[in-house]
Design a protein around this motif. Structure first.
Motif, short mmCIF file in Angstrom:
data_model
loop_
_atom_site.label_atom_id
_atom_site.label_comp_id
_atom_site.label_asym_id
_atom_site.label_seq_id
_atom_site.Cartn_x
_atom_site.Cartn_y
_atom_site.Cartn_z
N GLY A 34 0.81 -1.22 0.00
CA GLY A 34 0.00 0.00 0.00
C GLY A 34 0.83 1.25 0.00
O GLY A 34 0.39 2.31 -0.38
N HIS A 68 -3.96 8.10 -6.30
CA HIS A 68 -4.37 8.80 -5.07
C HIS A 68 -3.42 8.44 -3.93
O HIS A 68 -3.04 7.28 -3.78
N PRO A 70 -3.46 7.90 -0.29
CA PRO A 70 -4.45 7.75 0.79
C PRO A 70 -3.99 8.35 2.11
O PRO A 70 -4.80 8.55 3.01
N GLY A 78 -5.12 10.78 -8.95
CA GLY A 78 -5.61 9.45 -9.22
C GLY A 78 -7.10 9.42 -9.43
O GLY A 78 -7.76 10.46 -9.52
N THR A 79 -7.63 8.23 -9.46
CA THR A 79 -9.05 8.08 -9.75
C THR A 79 -9.76 7.43 -8.57
O THR A 79 -9.25 6.48 -7.99
N MET A 80 -10.91 7.96 -8.23
CA MET A 80 -11.70 7.38 -7.14
C MET A 80 -12.09 5.94 -7.51
O MET A 80 -12.56 5.70 -8.63
N THR A 81 -11.87 5.03 -6.60
CA THR A 81 -12.23 3.65 -6.89
C THR A 81 -13.58 3.31 -6.27
O THR A 81 -13.94 3.85 -5.22
N PHE A 82 -14.30 2.42 -6.92
CA PHE A 82 -15.63 2.05 -6.44
C PHE A 82 -15.62 0.61 -5.94
O PHE A 82 -15.24 -0.31 -6.68
N GLU A 83 -16.02 0.47 -4.69
CA GLU A 83 -16.07 -0.85 -4.08
C GLU A 83 -17.36 -1.51 -4.49
O GLU A 83 -18.42 -0.87 -4.44
N GLU A 85 -20.69 -3.34 -4.26
CA GLU A 85 -21.67 -3.53 -3.18
C GLU A 85 -21.96 -4.99 -3.03
O GLU A 85 -22.14 -5.71 -4.02
N ALA B 19 -3.07 -0.70 6.23
CA ALA B 19 -3.03 -1.19 4.85
C ALA B 19 -4.36 -0.94 4.15
O ALA B 19 -4.40 -0.63 2.97
N HIS B 21 -6.37 1.36 3.48
CA HIS B 21 -6.57 2.80 3.43
C HIS B 21 -7.96 3.15 2.92
O HIS B 21 -8.44 2.55 1.97
N ALA B 22 -8.56 4.12 3.57
CA ALA B 22 -9.89 4.53 3.13
C ALA B 22 -9.77 5.83 2.35
O ALA B 22 -8.85 6.60 2.53
N ASP B 23 -10.74 6.05 1.46
CA ASP B 23 -10.84 7.33 0.77
C ASP B 23 -11.70 8.23 1.65
O ASP B 23 -12.22 7.80 2.67
N LYS B 36 -15.65 4.55 1.48
CA LYS B 36 -15.38 4.07 0.13
C LYS B 36 -16.60 4.34 -0.76
O LYS B 36 -17.74 4.14 -0.33
N ALA B 37 -16.36 4.74 -1.99
CA ALA B 37 -17.46 4.92 -2.94
C ALA B 37 -17.96 3.55 -3.39
O ALA B 37 -17.16 2.63 -3.57
N THR B 38 -19.26 3.41 -3.53
CA THR B 38 -19.78 2.13 -4.02
C THR B 38 -20.45 2.27 -5.39
O THR B 38 -20.47 1.34 -6.17
N SER B 71 -13.08 14.80 -7.94
CA SER B 71 -12.66 13.39 -7.83
C SER B 71 -13.71 12.45 -8.41
O SER B 71 -13.38 11.48 -9.09
N LYS B 74 -13.85 12.88 -12.24
CA LYS B 74 -12.65 12.32 -12.87
C LYS B 74 -12.78 10.81 -13.07
O LYS B 74 -12.31 10.25 -14.05
N ALA B 75 -13.44 10.17 -12.08
CA ALA B 75 -13.60 8.72 -12.16
C ALA B 75 -14.55 8.31 -13.29
O ALA B 75 -14.59 7.15 -13.70
#
Lengths: 86, 326
Positions: A34, A68, A70, A78-83, A85, B19, B21-23, B36-38, B71, B74-75
Protein backbone atom coordinates in the motif's frame (compact mmCIF):
# COMPACT_ATOMS: atom_id res chain seq x y z
CA UNK A 1 0.53 -43.60 42.54
CA UNK A 2 -0.38 -40.48 40.89
CA UNK A 3 0.39 -39.92 37.30
CA UNK A 4 3.26 -37.57 36.87
CA UNK A 5 2.04 -34.30 35.65
CA UNK A 6 2.86 -33.75 32.05
CA UNK A 7 4.96 -30.70 31.62
CA UNK A 8 3.11 -28.03 29.70
CA UNK A 9 4.25 -28.18 26.15
CA UNK A 10 4.32 -24.88 24.41
CA UNK A 11 2.76 -26.54 21.37
CA UNK A 12 -0.50 -24.61 21.46
CA UNK A 13 1.28 -21.48 22.39
CA UNK A 14 3.65 -21.96 19.48
CA UNK A 15 0.68 -22.37 17.15
CA UNK A 16 -0.73 -19.09 18.39
CA UNK A 17 2.63 -17.45 18.01
CA UNK A 18 2.96 -18.81 14.50
CA UNK A 19 -0.48 -17.50 13.61
CA UNK A 20 0.28 -14.10 15.08
CA UNK A 21 3.58 -13.95 13.23
CA UNK A 22 1.87 -15.01 10.02
CA UNK A 23 -0.71 -12.24 10.42
CA UNK A 24 2.01 -9.77 11.23
CA UNK A 25 4.04 -10.75 8.17
CA UNK A 26 0.96 -10.55 5.95
CA UNK A 27 0.05 -7.18 7.44
CA UNK A 28 3.55 -5.82 6.93
CA UNK A 29 3.57 -7.09 3.35
CA UNK A 30 0.19 -5.46 2.71
CA UNK A 31 1.33 -2.22 4.24
CA UNK A 32 4.40 -2.30 2.05
CA UNK A 33 2.22 -2.87 -1.01
CA UNK A 34 0.00 0.00 0.00
CA UNK A 35 2.93 2.32 0.52
CA UNK A 36 3.49 4.41 -2.54
CA UNK A 37 6.94 5.50 -1.55
CA UNK A 38 8.35 2.26 -2.88
CA UNK A 39 7.27 3.19 -6.37
CA UNK A 40 10.11 5.60 -6.94
CA UNK A 41 13.70 6.01 -5.97
CA UNK A 42 13.00 9.39 -4.40
CA UNK A 43 10.99 10.49 -1.43
CA UNK A 44 9.20 13.80 -1.50
CA UNK A 45 6.27 14.80 0.67
CA UNK A 46 2.73 15.00 -0.69
CA UNK A 47 1.85 18.70 -0.87
CA UNK A 48 -1.64 18.21 -2.32
CA UNK A 49 -4.07 20.66 -0.77
CA UNK A 50 -1.54 23.49 -0.54
CA UNK A 51 -1.58 26.61 -2.72
CA UNK A 52 1.81 25.66 -4.14
CA UNK A 53 0.48 22.31 -5.39
CA UNK A 54 -2.27 24.06 -7.34
CA UNK A 55 0.35 25.66 -9.55
CA UNK A 56 3.41 23.42 -9.25
CA UNK A 57 1.62 20.12 -8.89
CA UNK A 58 2.67 17.49 -6.41
CA UNK A 59 5.73 15.33 -6.98
CA UNK A 60 4.90 12.66 -4.42
CA UNK A 61 5.52 9.31 -6.16
CA UNK A 62 1.82 8.37 -6.02
CA UNK A 63 0.71 11.70 -7.46
CA UNK A 64 3.31 11.59 -10.23
CA UNK A 65 2.02 8.12 -11.10
CA UNK A 66 -1.48 9.67 -11.25
CA UNK A 67 -2.60 7.70 -8.23
CA UNK A 68 -4.37 8.80 -5.07
CA UNK A 69 -2.24 9.17 -1.96
CA UNK A 70 -4.45 7.75 0.79
CA UNK A 71 -2.19 9.21 3.48
CA UNK A 72 -3.19 12.74 2.52
CA UNK A 73 -6.94 13.40 2.77
CA UNK A 74 -6.50 16.52 0.62
CA UNK A 75 -5.03 14.52 -2.26
CA UNK A 76 -7.23 14.52 -5.37
CA UNK A 77 -4.71 12.71 -7.56
CA UNK A 78 -5.61 9.45 -9.22
CA UNK A 79 -9.05 8.08 -9.75
CA UNK A 80 -11.70 7.38 -7.14
CA UNK A 81 -12.23 3.65 -6.89
CA UNK A 82 -15.63 2.05 -6.44
CA UNK A 83 -16.07 -0.85 -4.08
CA UNK A 84 -18.48 -3.50 -5.25
CA UNK A 85 -21.67 -3.53 -3.18
CA UNK A 86 -22.24 -6.88 -1.52
CA UNK B 1 6.39 -16.02 25.31
CA UNK B 2 2.69 -15.59 25.89
CA UNK B 3 3.37 -11.99 26.81
CA UNK B 4 4.56 -11.46 23.26
CA UNK B 5 1.31 -12.64 21.75
CA UNK B 6 -0.83 -9.64 22.63
CA UNK B 7 1.53 -6.91 21.37
CA UNK B 8 2.16 -8.90 18.20
CA UNK B 9 -1.54 -9.29 17.54
CA UNK B 10 -2.17 -5.61 18.23
CA UNK B 11 0.70 -4.67 15.92
CA UNK B 12 -0.66 -6.93 13.20
CA UNK B 13 -4.13 -5.43 13.59
CA UNK B 14 -2.72 -1.92 13.41
CA UNK B 15 -0.74 -2.77 10.27
CA UNK B 16 -3.86 -4.21 8.64
CA UNK B 17 -5.81 -1.09 9.49
CA UNK B 18 -3.13 1.06 7.89
CA UNK B 19 -3.03 -1.19 4.85
CA UNK B 20 -6.76 -0.89 4.29
CA UNK B 21 -6.57 2.80 3.43
CA UNK B 22 -9.89 4.53 3.13
CA UNK B 23 -10.84 7.33 0.77
CA UNK B 24 -12.77 10.31 1.91
CA UNK B 25 -15.17 12.88 0.55
CA UNK B 26 -15.83 16.32 1.89
CA UNK B 27 -19.16 18.07 1.93
CA UNK B 28 -19.64 21.76 1.25
CA UNK B 29 -20.08 22.41 4.98
CA UNK B 30 -16.60 21.00 5.60
CA UNK B 31 -17.67 17.61 6.95
CA UNK B 32 -15.34 14.86 5.85
CA UNK B 33 -16.70 11.33 5.47
CA UNK B 34 -14.11 8.60 5.39
CA UNK B 35 -15.00 5.37 3.64
CA UNK B 36 -15.38 4.07 0.13
CA UNK B 37 -17.46 4.92 -2.94
CA UNK B 38 -19.78 2.13 -4.02
CA UNK B 39 -21.66 3.65 -6.95
CA UNK B 40 -22.24 6.84 -8.89
CA UNK B 41 -25.43 7.49 -10.79
CA UNK B 42 -24.63 10.02 -13.50
CA UNK B 43 -28.31 10.67 -14.27
CA UNK B 44 -29.33 11.60 -10.74
CA UNK B 45 -25.80 12.80 -9.89
CA UNK B 46 -25.81 10.83 -6.66
CA UNK B 47 -22.76 9.17 -5.15
CA UNK B 48 -23.34 6.11 -3.00
CA UNK B 49 -20.81 6.10 -0.20
CA UNK B 50 -20.17 3.57 2.54
CA UNK B 51 -18.53 5.15 5.56
CA UNK B 52 -16.02 3.44 7.84
CA UNK B 53 -18.76 2.18 10.17
CA UNK B 54 -20.53 0.50 7.23
CA UNK B 55 -23.32 3.06 7.01
CA UNK B 56 -24.46 3.94 3.49
CA UNK B 57 -24.85 7.56 2.39
CA UNK B 58 -26.49 8.87 -0.75
CA UNK B 59 -24.60 12.05 -1.50
CA UNK B 60 -25.78 14.52 -4.11
CA UNK B 61 -22.96 15.88 -6.22
CA UNK B 62 -24.18 19.37 -5.40
CA UNK B 63 -23.60 18.68 -1.69
CA UNK B 64 -19.93 17.80 -2.19
CA UNK B 65 -17.18 20.39 -2.08
CA UNK B 66 -15.46 21.26 -5.36
CA UNK B 67 -12.48 18.97 -4.93
CA UNK B 68 -14.58 15.95 -4.03
CA UNK B 69 -16.83 16.73 -6.99
CA UNK B 70 -13.73 16.80 -9.18
CA UNK B 71 -12.66 13.39 -7.83
CA UNK B 72 -16.07 11.91 -8.62
CA UNK B 73 -16.20 13.41 -12.12
CA UNK B 74 -12.65 12.32 -12.87
CA UNK B 75 -13.60 8.72 -12.16
CA UNK B 76 -16.32 8.96 -14.84
CA UNK B 77 -14.16 10.21 -17.68
CA UNK B 78 -11.72 7.80 -19.32
CA UNK B 79 -8.39 9.25 -20.43
CA UNK B 80 -9.15 8.42 -24.06
CA UNK B 81 -12.33 10.51 -24.06
CA UNK B 82 -10.99 13.72 -25.58
CA UNK B 83 -14.01 15.99 -25.16
CA UNK B 84 -14.68 14.59 -21.67
CA UNK B 85 -11.11 15.31 -20.64
CA UNK B 86 -11.42 18.83 -22.06
CA UNK B 87 -14.53 19.45 -19.95
CA UNK B 88 -12.82 17.97 -16.92
CA UNK B 89 -9.80 20.19 -17.53
CA UNK B 90 -12.02 23.26 -17.65
CA UNK B 91 -13.70 22.21 -14.41
CA UNK B 92 -10.32 21.66 -12.68
CA UNK B 93 -9.13 25.03 -13.96
CA UNK B 94 -12.28 26.77 -12.75
CA UNK B 95 -11.78 25.41 -9.21
CA UNK B 96 -8.15 26.57 -9.41
CA UNK B 97 -6.56 23.14 -9.61
CA UNK B 98 -4.37 24.50 -12.39
CA UNK B 99 -1.79 21.73 -12.55
CA UNK B 100 -4.49 19.04 -12.64
CA UNK B 101 -6.20 20.99 -15.41
CA UNK B 102 -3.00 21.07 -17.46
CA UNK B 103 -2.75 17.31 -17.19
CA UNK B 104 -6.33 16.84 -18.44
CA UNK B 105 -5.73 19.24 -21.34
CA UNK B 106 -2.80 17.04 -22.26
CA UNK B 107 -4.94 13.90 -22.11
CA UNK B 108 -7.63 15.61 -24.22
CA UNK B 109 -5.15 16.57 -26.93
CA UNK B 110 -3.62 13.13 -26.90
CA UNK B 111 -7.01 11.41 -27.18
CA UNK B 112 -8.24 13.71 -29.93
CA UNK B 113 -5.59 15.80 -31.74
CA UNK B 114 -8.34 17.75 -33.49
CA UNK B 115 -9.01 19.43 -30.12
CA UNK B 116 -5.59 21.11 -30.16
CA UNK B 117 -6.80 24.60 -31.06
CA UNK B 118 -9.52 24.45 -28.43
CA UNK B 119 -7.06 23.14 -25.86
CA UNK B 120 -4.65 25.98 -26.70
CA UNK B 121 -7.46 28.50 -26.27
CA UNK B 122 -8.47 27.09 -22.88
CA UNK B 123 -4.82 26.86 -21.80
CA UNK B 124 -4.44 30.58 -22.50
CA UNK B 125 -7.40 31.23 -20.19
CA UNK B 126 -5.76 28.98 -17.58
CA UNK B 127 -2.44 30.85 -17.74
CA UNK B 128 -4.15 34.19 -17.35
CA UNK B 129 -6.15 32.99 -14.33
CA UNK B 130 -3.17 31.21 -12.79
CA UNK B 131 -1.09 34.39 -13.04
CA UNK B 132 -3.79 36.48 -11.35
CA UNK B 133 -4.31 33.82 -8.70
CA UNK B 134 -0.56 33.57 -7.98
CA UNK B 135 -0.23 37.34 -7.69
CA UNK B 136 -3.07 37.27 -5.17
CA UNK B 137 -1.07 34.69 -3.14
CA UNK B 138 1.98 36.97 -3.30
CA UNK B 139 -0.08 39.88 -2.02
CA UNK B 140 -1.56 37.73 0.75
CA UNK B 141 1.90 36.63 1.88
CA UNK B 142 3.13 40.20 1.76
CA UNK B 143 0.18 41.40 3.84
CA UNK B 144 1.11 38.80 6.46
CA UNK B 145 4.68 40.08 6.43
CA UNK B 146 6.02 36.86 4.92
CA UNK B 147 8.46 38.37 2.42
CA UNK B 148 10.08 35.06 1.53
CA UNK B 149 6.76 33.52 0.54
CA UNK B 150 5.78 36.65 -1.34
CA UNK B 151 9.04 36.48 -3.29
CA UNK B 152 8.47 32.76 -4.00
CA UNK B 153 5.09 33.56 -5.56
CA UNK B 154 6.51 36.40 -7.62
CA UNK B 155 9.26 34.11 -8.91
CA UNK B 156 6.65 31.52 -9.79
CA UNK B 157 4.76 34.02 -11.93
CA UNK B 158 7.97 35.21 -13.64
CA UNK B 159 9.26 31.71 -14.35
CA UNK B 160 6.06 29.82 -15.09
CA UNK B 161 3.90 32.46 -16.68
CA UNK B 162 6.42 34.78 -18.37
CA UNK B 163 4.04 35.94 -21.12
CA UNK B 164 1.29 37.13 -18.79
CA UNK B 165 1.06 40.84 -17.91
CA UNK B 166 1.35 39.86 -14.24
CA UNK B 167 4.90 38.63 -14.91
CA UNK B 168 6.01 42.18 -15.68
CA UNK B 169 4.34 43.37 -12.49
CA UNK B 170 6.05 40.58 -10.54
CA UNK B 171 9.43 41.61 -12.02
CA UNK B 172 8.90 45.13 -10.77
CA UNK B 173 7.90 43.90 -7.30
CA UNK B 174 10.93 41.61 -6.92
CA UNK B 175 12.98 44.66 -5.83
CA UNK B 176 10.72 45.14 -2.80
CA UNK B 177 11.55 41.74 -1.36
CA UNK B 178 14.75 40.35 -2.85
CA UNK B 179 17.38 42.25 -0.83
CA UNK B 180 15.72 41.73 2.55
CA UNK B 181 14.95 38.05 1.93
CA UNK B 182 18.55 37.38 0.90
CA UNK B 183 19.91 39.41 3.82
CA UNK B 184 17.78 37.27 6.14
CA UNK B 185 19.23 34.07 4.71
CA UNK B 186 22.81 35.25 5.34
CA UNK B 187 22.10 36.92 8.70
CA UNK B 188 23.71 34.20 10.79
CA UNK B 189 26.92 33.99 8.82
CA UNK B 190 27.21 37.75 8.49
CA UNK B 191 27.23 38.30 12.25
CA UNK B 192 30.86 37.46 12.92
CA UNK B 193 33.53 39.76 14.29
CA UNK B 194 36.73 38.51 12.75
CA UNK B 195 38.69 40.98 10.68
CA UNK B 196 41.02 38.34 9.28
CA UNK B 197 38.10 36.30 8.00
CA UNK B 198 36.49 39.37 6.53
CA UNK B 199 39.71 40.37 4.81
CA UNK B 200 40.50 36.92 3.47
CA UNK B 201 37.01 36.29 2.23
CA UNK B 202 36.42 39.74 0.75
CA UNK B 203 36.66 38.40 -2.80
CA UNK B 204 34.37 35.52 -1.97
CA UNK B 205 31.80 37.89 -0.45
CA UNK B 206 31.99 40.08 -3.54
CA UNK B 207 31.45 37.04 -5.77
CA UNK B 208 28.45 35.99 -3.68
CA UNK B 209 26.94 39.48 -3.84
CA UNK B 210 27.41 39.43 -7.58
CA UNK B 211 25.73 36.02 -7.70
CA UNK B 212 22.67 37.43 -5.93
CA UNK B 213 22.56 40.49 -8.13
CA UNK B 214 22.84 38.44 -11.31
CA UNK B 215 20.05 36.14 -10.14
CA UNK B 216 17.80 39.09 -9.45
CA UNK B 217 18.58 40.72 -12.79
CA UNK B 218 17.95 37.43 -14.60
CA UNK B 219 14.56 37.22 -12.94
CA UNK B 220 13.82 40.76 -14.05
CA UNK B 221 15.16 40.40 -17.58
CA UNK B 222 12.80 40.28 -20.54
CA UNK B 223 14.41 37.80 -22.88
CA UNK B 224 14.76 34.12 -22.04
CA UNK B 225 18.32 33.83 -23.35
CA UNK B 226 19.61 36.83 -21.41
CA UNK B 227 18.12 35.33 -18.25
CA UNK B 228 19.89 32.04 -18.96
CA UNK B 229 23.21 33.86 -19.50
CA UNK B 230 22.72 35.76 -16.25
CA UNK B 231 22.06 32.60 -14.29
CA UNK B 232 25.04 30.83 -15.83
CA UNK B 233 27.26 33.75 -14.82
CA UNK B 234 25.72 33.69 -11.34
CA UNK B 235 26.63 30.00 -11.00
CA UNK B 236 30.24 30.89 -11.90
CA UNK B 237 30.20 33.58 -9.19
CA UNK B 238 29.06 30.94 -6.74
CA UNK B 239 31.90 28.63 -7.76
CA UNK B 240 34.34 31.51 -7.25
CA UNK B 241 32.95 32.19 -3.79
CA UNK B 242 33.29 28.51 -2.86
CA UNK B 243 36.88 28.60 -4.21
CA UNK B 244 37.69 31.45 -1.80
CA UNK B 245 36.39 29.40 1.11
CA UNK B 246 38.53 26.44 -0.02
CA UNK B 247 41.57 28.72 -0.10
CA UNK B 248 40.89 29.99 3.41
CA UNK B 249 40.47 26.47 4.75
CA UNK B 250 43.79 25.44 3.23
CA UNK B 251 45.55 28.48 4.65
CA UNK B 252 44.03 28.26 8.12
CA UNK B 253 43.11 24.61 8.74
CA UNK B 254 40.58 24.12 11.50
CA UNK B 255 39.78 27.82 11.83
CA UNK B 256 36.13 28.93 11.74
CA UNK B 257 35.01 25.49 10.59
CA UNK B 258 31.40 26.00 11.57
CA UNK B 259 31.15 29.47 10.13
CA UNK B 260 32.70 28.39 6.85
CA UNK B 261 30.28 25.48 6.64
CA UNK B 262 27.50 28.05 7.01
CA UNK B 263 28.93 30.16 4.17
CA UNK B 264 29.27 27.10 2.01
CA UNK B 265 25.67 26.09 2.65
CA UNK B 266 24.38 29.59 1.88
CA UNK B 267 26.21 29.63 -1.45
CA UNK B 268 25.15 26.08 -2.30
CA UNK B 269 21.51 26.88 -1.48
CA UNK B 270 21.72 29.87 -3.80
CA UNK B 271 23.28 27.73 -6.54
CA UNK B 272 20.47 25.19 -6.18
CA UNK B 273 17.91 27.98 -6.46
CA UNK B 274 19.55 29.21 -9.65
CA UNK B 275 19.69 25.73 -11.16
CA UNK B 276 15.99 25.41 -10.35
CA UNK B 277 15.31 28.73 -12.09
CA UNK B 278 17.19 27.46 -15.13
CA UNK B 279 15.29 24.17 -15.05
CA UNK B 280 11.99 26.02 -14.83
CA UNK B 281 12.98 28.34 -17.68
CA UNK B 282 13.82 25.39 -19.95
CA UNK B 283 10.74 23.41 -18.94
CA UNK B 284 8.50 26.38 -19.76
CA UNK B 285 9.95 26.22 -23.28
CA UNK B 286 9.39 22.44 -23.30
CA UNK B 287 13.16 21.85 -23.43
CA UNK B 288 12.80 18.98 -21.02
CA UNK B 289 16.26 17.46 -21.54
CA UNK B 290 17.96 20.74 -20.70
CA UNK B 291 15.61 21.24 -17.77
CA UNK B 292 16.49 17.78 -16.49
CA UNK B 293 20.21 18.53 -16.77
CA UNK B 294 19.78 21.63 -14.59
CA UNK B 295 17.70 19.75 -11.99
CA UNK B 296 20.41 17.09 -11.87
CA UNK B 297 23.07 19.77 -11.33
CA UNK B 298 21.08 20.97 -8.32
CA UNK B 299 20.89 17.40 -7.05
CA UNK B 300 24.64 16.99 -7.52
CA UNK B 301 25.02 19.68 -4.83
CA UNK B 302 22.40 18.18 -2.53
CA UNK B 303 20.99 14.82 -3.53
CA UNK B 304 18.24 15.09 -0.90
CA UNK B 305 16.97 18.54 -1.81
CA UNK B 306 13.19 18.13 -1.85
CA UNK B 307 12.56 20.94 -4.32
CA UNK B 308 15.11 19.61 -6.79
CA UNK B 309 13.75 16.07 -6.43
CA UNK B 310 10.23 17.37 -7.01
CA UNK B 311 11.33 19.39 -10.02
CA UNK B 312 13.11 16.43 -11.57
CA UNK B 313 10.08 14.18 -11.03
CA UNK B 314 7.74 16.77 -12.57
CA UNK B 315 9.99 17.29 -15.59
CA UNK B 316 10.29 13.54 -16.16
CA UNK B 317 6.51 13.20 -15.85
CA UNK B 318 5.77 16.01 -18.31
CA UNK B 319 8.36 14.69 -20.75
CA UNK B 320 7.24 11.07 -20.60
CA UNK B 321 3.54 11.84 -20.92
CA UNK B 322 4.04 14.56 -23.50
CA UNK B 323 2.17 17.05 -21.32
CA UNK B 324 2.23 20.81 -21.28
CA UNK B 325 4.28 22.52 -18.58
CA UNK B 326 3.04 24.96 -16.03
Amino acid sequence: MTRPSVPTTPHLLLCDMRTALLILTAALALTACGSNSSKADYDVPCICGTDEAQIDGCAHPACIADEHNPDNPDCVCGTMTFEEEK
Amino acid sequence: MKSLLRPLTILAALCLCTAAHADSVRLKDGTRISGKATKYDATSEVLSWKDDSGKNHELKLTDLDERSTYSVLKAQVPKDNGSGQLQLANYARDIELFKHAVRHYGYAEKADPSLKSEVDKELAVLRSRAAKWSMARAREASAKGDKKKALDWLERVILKLPDEPEAAEAQRLVDNYYASVKAESTKEVDNHEDELLEQELAHGKKAYDSMLERNKKALQSKGGSSAVKGWEAAIKDGEKAIGEIDKFEKKYPGKHTELLAGYRKTINDQSIEIYMNLASQYATRSSYNKALTEANKALAIDSNNAEALSMRARIQDAASRGLHWL
